[in-house]
Design a protein around this motif. Structure first.
Motif, PDB file in Angstrom:
ATOM      1  N   LYS A   3       0.857  -1.174   0.000  1.00  0.00           N
ATOM      2  CA  LYS A   3       0.000   0.000   0.000  1.00  0.00           C
ATOM      3  C   LYS A   3       0.898   1.231   0.000  1.00  0.00           C
ATOM      4  CE  LYS A   3      -3.919  -2.165   2.336  1.00  0.00           C
ATOM      5  NZ  LYS A   3      -4.847  -2.090   3.497  1.00  0.00           N
ATOM      6  N   VAL A   4       0.634   2.127  -0.953  1.00  0.00           N
ATOM      7  CA  VAL A   4       1.500   3.278  -1.186  1.00  0.00           C
ATOM      8  C   VAL A   4       0.744   4.566  -0.865  1.00  0.00           C
ATOM      9  CG1 VAL A   4       2.987   4.453  -2.843  1.00  0.00           C
ATOM     10  CG2 VAL A   4       2.624   1.968  -3.032  1.00  0.00           C
ATOM     11  N   LEU A   5       1.323   5.386  -0.012  1.00  0.00           N
ATOM     12  CA  LEU A   5       0.725   6.668   0.374  1.00  0.00           C
ATOM     13  C   LEU A   5       1.484   7.795  -0.321  1.00  0.00           C
ATOM     14  CD1 LEU A   5      -1.159   8.435   2.125  1.00  0.00           C
ATOM     15  CD2 LEU A   5       0.559   8.251   3.954  1.00  0.00           C
ATOM     16  N   ILE A   6       0.789   8.549  -1.172  1.00  0.00           N
ATOM     17  CA  ILE A   6       1.377   9.690  -1.878  1.00  0.00           C
ATOM     18  C   ILE A   6       0.980  10.968  -1.152  1.00  0.00           C
ATOM     19  CG2 ILE A   6       1.575  10.923  -4.058  1.00  0.00           C
ATOM     20  CD1 ILE A   6       2.572   8.086  -4.316  1.00  0.00           C
ATOM     21  N   ILE A   7       1.967  11.737  -0.714  1.00  0.00           N
ATOM     22  CA  ILE A   7       1.715  12.980   0.020  1.00  0.00           C
ATOM     23  C   ILE A   7       2.248  14.143  -0.812  1.00  0.00           C
ATOM     24  CG2 ILE A   7       2.151  14.260   2.154  1.00  0.00           C
ATOM     25  CD1 ILE A   7       2.789  11.477   3.431  1.00  0.00           C
ATOM     26  N   LEU A  37      -1.737  -0.820  -4.088  1.00  0.00           N
ATOM     27  CA  LEU A  37      -2.842   0.112  -3.882  1.00  0.00           C
ATOM     28  C   LEU A  37      -2.312   1.479  -3.483  1.00  0.00           C
ATOM     29  CD1 LEU A  37      -5.282  -2.199  -1.886  1.00  0.00           C
ATOM     30  CD2 LEU A  37      -5.262  -1.755  -4.354  1.00  0.00           C
ATOM     31  N   PHE A  38      -2.937   2.534  -4.009  1.00  0.00           N
ATOM     32  CA  PHE A  38      -2.475   3.900  -3.765  1.00  0.00           C
ATOM     33  C   PHE A  38      -3.508   4.701  -2.982  1.00  0.00           C
ATOM     34  CE2 PHE A  38       0.374   2.555  -7.003  1.00  0.00           C
ATOM     35  CZ  PHE A  38       1.487   3.363  -6.928  1.00  0.00           C
ATOM     36  N   THR A  39      -3.012   5.476  -2.031  1.00  0.00           N
ATOM     37  CA  THR A  39      -3.803   6.440  -1.290  1.00  0.00           C
ATOM     38  C   THR A  39      -3.134   7.796  -1.450  1.00  0.00           C
ATOM     39  OG1 THR A  39      -4.515   4.796   0.341  1.00  0.00           O
ATOM     40  CG2 THR A  39      -4.669   7.104   0.998  1.00  0.00           C
ATOM     41  N   TYR A  40      -3.938   8.854  -1.565  1.00  0.00           N
ATOM     42  CA  TYR A  40      -3.391  10.193  -1.775  1.00  0.00           C
ATOM     43  C   TYR A  40      -3.775  11.102  -0.612  1.00  0.00           C
ATOM     44  CZ  TYR A  40      -2.654   8.405  -6.463  1.00  0.00           C
ATOM     45  OH  TYR A  40      -2.256   7.636  -7.525  1.00  0.00           O
TER      46      TYR A  40
END
Length: 208
Positions: A3-7, A37-40
């Motif tokens: 799981k990838v968090l883009i800030i 999976l990506f979260t922004y």
């Protein structure tokens, strides 16, 4: 699957070079890891409130002892901390503002630096020995800067309170696996900046 968090921290949108870096990262990573999976998380265009007295009153009380009223002080903070814990890879896209980070990113960091949530004192009492509680995480810092020479052993290293600060603060929270890629020379524009972009874009596309 990760799981990838883009800030994203820039206050600019279409003209933001740090957003371009996270865009290139995301496209490259998705191609290589289509199952991830990506979260922004937007901290530049969407205001992250600074911590205030009600936050302090809540954050330093054991969850079991909080009232309904003082629990409200950390509602957003709890959400952001939960998001960090649920993701495996963090990608921070940030410009350098006045040799440091944007105020929105600083406000975000203040919200997630939570004692006994993302870090603790080793002895349980103030002892100057910090233990990070975010385990097995990977951090990518993608920065844009107007000038150059801010890297390790370069002439302006002592003026870099951007990437060095981010690496340090996430290290306190337990994130020791960090990759930093910085796009320099924005202020100069022209050919020198175009060459910088080609070099940095290539570096990002080699990640993963």
């Amino acid at each position: 699957m990760n799981k990838v968090l883009i800030i994203n921290a820039s206050v600019r949108e279409e003209k933001s070079h740090s957003r371009k870096l996270t865009q290139i990262f995301t496209e490259n990573w998705q191609n290589k890891h289509p199952e991830d999976l990506f979260t922004y998380r937007e901290v530049g265009l969407n205001i992250i409130p600074p911590i205030m007295e009600n936050w302090i009153a809540s954050a330093f009380i054991s969850p079991a002892d909080r009232t309904e009223q003082n629990q409200k002080g950390v509602e957003l903070s709890d959400e952001l901390v939960k998001e960090l814990k649920e993701n495996d890879i963090y990608v921070i896209g940030t410009p350098m503002y006045n040799w440091s980070i944007p105020s929105g990113l600083k406000a975000y960091i203040d919200q997630i630096m939570r004692i006994n949530e993302t870090w603790r004192f080793r002895s349980g009492q103030p002892d100057g020995d910090y233990v990070g509680l975010l385990k097995n995480k990977k951090l990518f810092i993608l920065s844009s800067r107007g000038d150059t020479g801010y890297g390790e052993k370069e002439k302006n290293e002592n003026m870099n309170f951007q990437t060095t600060y981010l690496k340090f603060i996430f290290g306190i929270m337990g994130v020791q696996n960090t990759t930093t890629i910085s796009l320099d020379n924005e202020e100069f524009g022209g050919e020198i900046f175009e060459e910088s972009k080609k070099t940095i874009y290539k570096k990002i596309n080699l990640l993963g």
